[in-house]
Write a protein that holds these residues in place. Sequence first.
Motif, short mmCIF file in Angstrom:
data_model
loop_
_atom_site.label_atom_id
_atom_site.label_comp_id
_atom_site.label_asym_id
_atom_site.label_seq_id
_atom_site.Cartn_x
_atom_site.Cartn_y
_atom_site.Cartn_z
N LYS A 1 0.84 -1.19 0.00
CA LYS A 1 0.00 0.00 0.00
C LYS A 1 0.88 1.24 0.00
O LYS A 1 1.87 1.31 0.71
N VAL A 2 0.51 2.22 -0.82
CA VAL A 2 1.23 3.48 -0.90
C VAL A 2 0.33 4.57 -0.36
O VAL A 2 -0.82 4.71 -0.78
N ASN A 3 0.83 5.34 0.59
CA ASN A 3 0.10 6.48 1.13
C ASN A 3 0.70 7.76 0.55
O ASN A 3 1.90 7.96 0.61
N MET A 4 -0.18 8.60 -0.01
CA MET A 4 0.28 9.87 -0.58
C MET A 4 -0.30 11.02 0.23
O MET A 4 -1.47 11.03 0.57
N PHE A 5 0.53 11.99 0.51
CA PHE A 5 0.09 13.20 1.18
C PHE A 5 0.44 14.35 0.26
O PHE A 5 1.61 14.65 0.03
N MET A 6 -0.58 14.93 -0.34
CA MET A 6 -0.32 15.99 -1.32
C MET A 6 -1.11 17.24 -0.96
O MET A 6 -2.19 17.18 -0.41
N TRP A 7 -0.56 18.34 -1.33
CA TRP A 7 -1.21 19.63 -1.21
C TRP A 7 -1.73 19.90 0.19
O TRP A 7 -2.86 20.32 0.39
N GLY A 8 -0.93 19.58 1.19
CA GLY A 8 -1.32 19.88 2.56
C GLY A 8 -2.48 19.03 3.05
O GLY A 8 -3.13 19.38 4.02
N GLY A 9 -2.76 17.94 2.39
CA GLY A 9 -3.83 17.07 2.82
C GLY A 9 -5.21 17.48 2.36
O GLY A 9 -6.21 17.04 2.90
N ASP A 10 -5.28 18.33 1.34
CA ASP A 10 -6.57 18.75 0.81
C ASP A 10 -7.32 17.54 0.27
O ASP A 10 -6.85 16.84 -0.63
N ASP A 11 -8.48 17.26 0.84
CA ASP A 11 -9.24 16.06 0.48
C ASP A 11 -9.65 16.02 -0.98
O ASP A 11 -9.59 14.97 -1.63
N ILE B 1 -8.21 17.43 -3.69
CA ILE B 1 -7.07 17.16 -4.58
C ILE B 1 -6.57 15.73 -4.36
O ILE B 1 -6.22 15.05 -5.32
N ASN B 2 -6.54 15.29 -3.13
CA ASN B 2 -6.09 13.91 -2.87
C ASN B 2 -7.02 12.88 -3.51
O ASN B 2 -6.57 11.86 -3.99
N ARG B 3 -8.32 13.15 -3.54
CA ARG B 3 -9.27 12.25 -4.22
C ARG B 3 -8.99 12.24 -5.72
O ARG B 3 -9.06 11.21 -6.37
N TYR B 4 -8.69 13.42 -6.28
CA TYR B 4 -8.39 13.51 -7.72
C TYR B 4 -7.12 12.72 -8.06
O TYR B 4 -7.09 12.00 -9.04
N ILE B 5 -6.09 12.86 -7.24
CA ILE B 5 -4.82 12.16 -7.49
C ILE B 5 -5.01 10.67 -7.31
O ILE B 5 -4.49 9.86 -8.08
N GLY B 6 -5.74 10.26 -6.28
CA GLY B 6 -5.92 8.84 -5.96
C GLY B 6 -6.80 8.16 -6.92
O GLY B 6 -6.78 7.10 -7.34
#
Length: 63
Positions: A46-56, A58-63
């Motif tokens: 499993k890979v955990n990504m923390f992007m853009w200060g944890g903005d939900d 943007i993180n949904r878009y990336i994931g």
Amino acid sequence: MRIWLAIVSVFSLLLVSACGSTNANDSGKISDEEWGTITSKAEGTKVNMFMWGGDDGINRYIG
């Protein structure tokens, strides 16, 4: 003023030495391996990504 410069200098040296340390237990680098070997080792992990200060959003878009 000199005391602040000394404090900042010591802190910077400690930070650099902590970030630049290497792990003696690492026998090889992943970049030295073939891509097929890397992907087979990663299978099921499993890979955990923390992007853009944890903005939900943007993180949904990336994931």
